[in-house]
Design a protein around this motif. Structure first.
Motif, PDB file in Angstrom:
ATOM      1  N   LYS A 290       0.854  -1.216  -0.035  1.00 44.82           N
ATOM      2  CA  LYS A 290      -0.042   0.044  -0.070  1.00 44.82           C
ATOM      3  C   LYS A 290       0.884   1.269  -0.137  1.00 44.82           C
ATOM      4  O   LYS A 290       0.572   2.312  -0.856  1.00 44.82           O
ATOM      5  CB  LYS A 290      -0.822  -0.029   1.198  1.00 44.82           C
ATOM      6  CG  LYS A 290      -2.181   0.841   1.190  1.00 44.82           C
ATOM      7  CD  LYS A 290      -3.137   0.801   2.377  1.00 44.82           C
ATOM      8  CE  LYS A 290      -4.203   1.525   2.359  1.00 44.82           C
ATOM      9  NZ  LYS A 290      -4.978   1.666   3.618  1.00 44.82           N
ATOM     10  N   LYS A 291       2.026   1.156   0.669  1.00 40.48           N
ATOM     11  CA  LYS A 291       2.718   2.562   0.788  1.00 40.48           C
ATOM     12  C   LYS A 291       3.761   2.723  -0.362  1.00 40.48           C
ATOM     13  O   LYS A 291       3.840   3.739  -1.007  1.00 40.48           O
ATOM     14  CB  LYS A 291       3.842   2.163   2.048  1.00 40.48           C
ATOM     15  CG  LYS A 291       4.829   3.201   2.459  1.00 40.48           C
ATOM     16  CD  LYS A 291       5.185   3.246   3.795  1.00 40.48           C
ATOM     17  CE  LYS A 291       6.312   4.182   4.115  1.00 40.48           C
ATOM     18  NZ  LYS A 291       7.289   3.760   5.205  1.00 40.48           N
ATOM     19  N   PRO A 294       1.208   1.349  -4.400  1.00 42.08           N
ATOM     20  CA  PRO A 294      -0.296   1.263  -4.133  1.00 42.08           C
ATOM     21  C   PRO A 294      -1.307   0.624  -5.263  1.00 42.08           C
ATOM     22  O   PRO A 294      -2.402   0.366  -5.037  1.00 42.08           O
ATOM     23  CB  PRO A 294      -0.754   2.681  -3.806  1.00 42.08           C
ATOM     24  CG  PRO A 294       0.495   3.634  -4.264  1.00 42.08           C
ATOM     25  CD  PRO A 294       1.488   2.673  -4.285  1.00 42.08           C
TER      26      PRO A 294
END
Ligand code: KG4
Ligand code: ZN
Length: 341
Positions: A290-291, A294
């Motif tokens: 996600k970081k 994404p």
């Protein structure tokens, strides 16, 4: 198409029937006899004992399957590697016997491919699997990064140079006499510990390649235990070691996967194999993706399909059978070192 899958590569004796209808796959039967209680007292899998247990348990599972004459079955799929040679032999020979008796084709299945294909057994996963895709295969015998430019095309881009990730969990559990298999036990202990308590090494994490190494980490845990022999009955201490070890192992797996995913511009990352049941790994992978990436989907197999099972074998067999990838069953042998890609 209905396929009977046979899995006997290590310490699970398993039979399953999977029905493949277009893009839909249905697990009709999924029988697993776990040999853990047999091997527990040895602290690991004893190959000869495993093979004998497969011989004893397969007829019982076949009986339970309740299909004496193979009615409705279109093909049989058996794992022929990698794994323990005599255990593989038992499953493949059963496959040949049934192929002869029922007059059905036999498909040989690579165990590592089957672990990856296990991700397709869950309907909601299918739409998230986009190519190119990267699979992190983490089991008791393997730790590999497999790049798939498209379905069915595998390229190994990294692997462990020594111990497998699951093997490291098993060995650490052995150091503290926590039981077998170590993975689920360590992850339970880790829940009560502090992952920052001990700064264990992350071998190869800064190297630009995609290879792994876990034996140095395991040795660091061994030294830690020797240095603190008076604390070996201290539950908080053991929980801290477990949490810190798990953190170090997971950090390495996640860092290398992210780097490989970035380099190869993948659209999805799949976890596969027994260690993919690890909650910390699943969580940390999702957070990191996600970081840093994404747009990439993270796909995990359902817990019941993370460890060795025959549903993943049957489905892999079904995909091969669709392409009519048959070898004469007399010609199918086993290869304990069979690799993928
Ligand atoms: O895929 P698998 O069932 O068999 C092989 O193909 O090797 O993987 C078994 C491995 C064992 O080393 C076991 O300790 C590990 O998977 N494992 C776990 C967890 N559950 C099973 N490792 C870490 N966390 C878990 N929750
Ligand atoms: Zn496996």
């Amino acid at each position: 198409m209905k396929i009977l899958g046979i899995e006997t590569s290590c310490d699970e004796t398993a039979l399953a029937v999977v029905e493949a209808r277009g893009q839909d796959f249905f697990v009709r039967k999924n029988l697993v006899y776990s040999q853990i209680p047999i091997h527990e007292k040895f602290g690991g899998v004893v190959p000869e004992v495993a093979a004998r247990a497969h011989v004893e348990k397969l007829p019982i599972l076949l009986e339970e399957l309740g299909n004496k004459n193979g009615k409705g079955i279109d093909a049989i799929a058996a794992v022929n590697g990698p794994g323990l040679v005599t255990s593989l032999r038992v499953g493949v020979e059963l496959g040949k016997a049934l192929a002869f008796l029922w007059d059905k084709p036999l498909v040989d299945v690579n165990h590592i491919e089957a672990h990856i294909i296990a991700n397709w057994l869950t309907k909601k996963n299918i739409k998230l699997i986009k190519f190119p895709s990267l699979a992190l295969v983490v089991s008791g015998g393997h730790t590999e990064l497999i790049l798939m430019k498209k379905k069915g095309e595998y390229k190994k881009i990294g692997q462990t140079l020594d111990d497998a990730a699951g093997e490291a969990f098993d060995k650490v559990a052995k150091i503290f006499n926590l039981g077998y298999p170590g993975g689920p036990i360590i992850s339970e202990w880790a829940k009560r510990g502090n992952p920052q308590a001990i700064d264990f090494p992350r071998p190869l994490v800064n190297k630009p390649n995609f290879d792994f190494s876990f034996s140095g980490l395991k040795t660091a845990v061994l030294y830690e235990a020797k240095k603190n022999s008076t604390k070996l009955n201290n539950k908080k201490y053991i929980a801290d070691v477990c949490a810190s070890f798990q953190e170090a192992a997971v950090d390495t797996l996640v860092a290398k996967t992210i780097r490989a995913a970035e380099k190869h511009n993948v659209k999805s990352i799949m976890l596969a194999g027994g260690v993919s049941a690890n909650e910390w790994l699943r969580k940390e992978m999702k957070i990191a993706v996600k970081k840093y990436l994404p747009k990439v989907n993270v796909i995990v197999p359902e817990l019941k399909y993370t460890g060795d099972n025959a549903a993943m074998v049957a489905l892999t067999g079904a995909l091969k059978a669709r392409e009519k990838k048959f070898t004469k069953f007399e010609k199918i042998g086993v290869d304990p070192n069979l690799s993928l890609g």
